[in-house]
Design a protein around this motif. Structure first.
Motif, PDB file in Angstrom:
ATOM      1  N   SER A 121       0.810  -1.219   0.000  1.00 59.27           N
ATOM      2  CA  SER A 121       0.000   0.000   0.000  1.00 59.27           C
ATOM      3  C   SER A 121       0.843   1.269   0.000  1.00 59.27           C
ATOM      4  O   SER A 121       0.467   2.263  -0.630  1.00 59.27           O
ATOM      5  CB  SER A 121      -0.971  -0.002   1.172  1.00 59.27           C
ATOM      6  OG  SER A 121      -0.276  -0.104   2.387  1.00 59.27           O
ATOM      7  N   SER A 122       1.996   1.283   0.670  1.00 54.90           N
ATOM      8  CA  SER A 122       2.819   2.493   0.682  1.00 54.90           C
ATOM      9  C   SER A 122       3.348   2.814  -0.719  1.00 54.90           C
ATOM     10  O   SER A 122       3.383   3.974  -1.135  1.00 54.90           O
ATOM     11  CB  SER A 122       3.974   2.341   1.667  1.00 54.90           C
ATOM     12  OG  SER A 122       4.801   1.261   1.281  1.00 54.90           O
ATOM     13  N   LYS A 123       3.714   1.781  -1.465  1.00 55.92           N
ATOM     14  CA  LYS A 123       4.211   2.000  -2.825  1.00 55.92           C
ATOM     15  C   LYS A 123       3.084   2.450  -3.750  1.00 55.92           C
ATOM     16  O   LYS A 123       3.274   3.337  -4.593  1.00 55.92           O
ATOM     17  CB  LYS A 123       4.862   0.728  -3.358  1.00 55.92           C
ATOM     18  CG  LYS A 123       5.614   0.931  -4.636  1.00 55.92           C
ATOM     19  CD  LYS A 123       6.521  -0.222  -4.945  1.00 55.92           C
ATOM     20  CE  LYS A 123       7.385   0.136  -6.130  1.00 55.92           C
ATOM     21  NZ  LYS A 123       8.467  -0.788  -6.349  1.00 55.92           N
TER      22      LYS A 123
ATOM     23  N   LEU B  16       2.856   6.015  -5.851  1.00 58.91           N
ATOM     24  CA  LEU B  16       2.629   6.083  -7.298  1.00 58.91           C
ATOM     25  C   LEU B  16       1.374   6.893  -7.619  1.00 58.91           C
ATOM     26  O   LEU B  16       1.370   7.694  -8.565  1.00 58.91           O
ATOM     27  CB  LEU B  16       2.512   4.678  -7.887  1.00 58.91           C
ATOM     28  CG  LEU B  16       3.820   3.899  -8.002  1.00 58.91           C
ATOM     29  CD1 LEU B  16       3.556   2.457  -8.391  1.00 58.91           C
ATOM     30  CD2 LEU B  16       4.750   4.577  -9.003  1.00 58.91           C
ATOM     31  N   GLN B  17       0.306   6.724  -6.848  1.00 58.31           N
ATOM     32  CA  GLN B  17      -0.924   7.490  -7.077  1.00 58.31           C
ATOM     33  C   GLN B  17      -0.670   8.984  -6.898  1.00 58.31           C
ATOM     34  O   GLN B  17      -1.150   9.805  -7.683  1.00 58.31           O
ATOM     35  CB  GLN B  17      -2.032   7.036  -6.119  1.00 58.31           C
ATOM     36  CG  GLN B  17      -2.627   5.692  -6.477  1.00 58.31           C
ATOM     37  CD  GLN B  17      -3.646   5.208  -5.450  1.00 58.31           C
ATOM     38  OE1 GLN B  17      -3.618   5.614  -4.288  1.00 58.31           O
ATOM     39  NE2 GLN B  17      -4.519   4.312  -5.872  1.00 58.31           N
ATOM     40  N   LYS B  18       0.125   9.318  -5.892  1.00 57.64           N
ATOM     41  CA  LYS B  18       0.432  10.733  -5.641  1.00 57.64           C
ATOM     42  C   LYS B  18       1.278  11.302  -6.782  1.00 57.64           C
ATOM     43  O   LYS B  18       1.036  12.416  -7.261  1.00 57.64           O
ATOM     44  CB  LYS B  18       1.177  10.871  -4.310  1.00 57.64           C
ATOM     45  CG  LYS B  18       1.457  12.301  -3.927  1.00 57.64           C
ATOM     46  CD  LYS B  18       2.130  12.375  -2.576  1.00 57.64           C
ATOM     47  CE  LYS B  18       2.336  13.812  -2.204  1.00 57.64           C
ATOM     48  NZ  LYS B  18       3.699  14.237  -2.165  1.00 57.64           N
ATOM     49  N   ALA B  19       2.269  10.514  -7.251  1.00 61.45           N
ATOM     50  CA  ALA B  19       3.130  10.984  -8.341  1.00 61.45           C
ATOM     51  C   ALA B  19       2.328  11.165  -9.620  1.00 61.45           C
ATOM     52  O   ALA B  19       2.543  12.133 -10.370  1.00 61.45           O
ATOM     53  CB  ALA B  19       4.272  10.002  -8.558  1.00 61.45           C
ATOM     54  N   ILE B  20       1.377  10.286  -9.903  1.00 62.77           N
ATOM     55  CA  ILE B  20       0.537  10.416 -11.097  1.00 62.77           C
ATOM     56  C   ILE B  20      -0.379  11.626 -10.957  1.00 62.77           C
ATOM     57  O   ILE B  20      -0.547  12.403 -11.902  1.00 62.77           O
ATOM     58  CB  ILE B  20      -0.280   9.125 -11.330  1.00 62.77           C
ATOM     59  CG1 ILE B  20       0.667   7.980 -11.728  1.00 62.77           C
ATOM     60  CG2 ILE B  20      -1.352   9.331 -12.401  1.00 62.77           C
ATOM     61  CD1 ILE B  20       0.001   6.610 -11.723  1.00 62.77           C
TER      62      ILE B  20
ATOM     63  N   TYR C 235       5.118  11.681 -12.234  1.00 61.06           N
ATOM     64  CA  TYR C 235       5.429  10.296 -12.596  1.00 61.06           C
ATOM     65  C   TYR C 235       5.906  10.257 -14.039  1.00 61.06           C
ATOM     66  O   TYR C 235       5.185  10.626 -14.962  1.00 61.06           O
ATOM     67  CB  TYR C 235       4.191   9.406 -12.409  1.00 61.06           C
ATOM     68  CG  TYR C 235       4.455   7.939 -12.709  1.00 61.06           C
ATOM     69  CD1 TYR C 235       5.223   7.168 -11.864  1.00 61.06           C
ATOM     70  CD2 TYR C 235       3.920   7.345 -13.840  1.00 61.06           C
ATOM     71  CE1 TYR C 235       5.459   5.833 -12.128  1.00 61.06           C
ATOM     72  CE2 TYR C 235       4.142   6.008 -14.120  1.00 61.06           C
ATOM     73  CZ  TYR C 235       4.913   5.262 -13.263  1.00 61.06           C
ATOM     74  OH  TYR C 235       5.152   3.937 -13.532  1.00 61.06           O
ATOM     75  N   ASN C 236       7.141   9.847 -14.242  1.00 60.50           N
ATOM     76  CA  ASN C 236       7.723   9.777 -15.576  1.00 60.50           C
ATOM     77  C   ASN C 236       8.251   8.369 -15.841  1.00 60.50           C
ATOM     78  O   ASN C 236       8.878   7.766 -14.981  1.00 60.50           O
ATOM     79  CB  ASN C 236       8.887  10.764 -15.722  1.00 60.50           C
ATOM     80  CG  ASN C 236       8.423  12.189 -15.685  1.00 60.50           C
ATOM     81  OD1 ASN C 236       7.396  12.528 -16.271  1.00 60.50           O
ATOM     82  ND2 ASN C 236       9.165  13.037 -14.988  1.00 60.50           N
TER      83      ASN C 236
END
Length: 98
Positions: free
Chosen positions: A66-68, A72-76, A81-82
């Motif tokens: 869940s932390s990962k 990723l959701q926050k970066a997107i 997110y690149n």
């Protein structure tokens, strides 16, 4: 039927596979009733060893980190997110070659 005991004596066997008499057999219900101690309802129970308990917990758990996923959701969501185009092309080629 008769047979020899190997020394030359003959022994007579009237019925080598005789059915058990009625006094020797009991119905299945009587056997199961006797097998259960008084006060038992007939339910089964099992316990796991400490190692078995750990394995059970590991197999019952989720594979989601869940932390990962949250990172990723926050970066997107904020656009940071690149993914390298060469990485994408490499994965596409790998999937086509399989």
């Amino acid at each position: 039927m008769s047979y020899s005991n190997g020394i030359g004596d003959r022994m007579q066997v009237s019925n080598p596979i005789a059915p058990a008499s009625a006094s020797q057999t009991r119905p299945a219900e009587a056997k199961t009733a006797e097998a259960q101690p008084a006060g038992r309802t007939g339910t089964d129970a099992a316990t796991l060893s400490p190692t078995g308990e750990l394995i059970s917990q590991a197999l019952g758990g989720s594979d989601v980190r869940s932390s990962k996923v949250e990172a990723l959701q926050k970066a997107i969501a904020d656009g940071s997110y690149n993914v390298s185009s060469s990485d994408v092309a490499g994965k596409v080629m790998d999937s086509l070659l399989k």
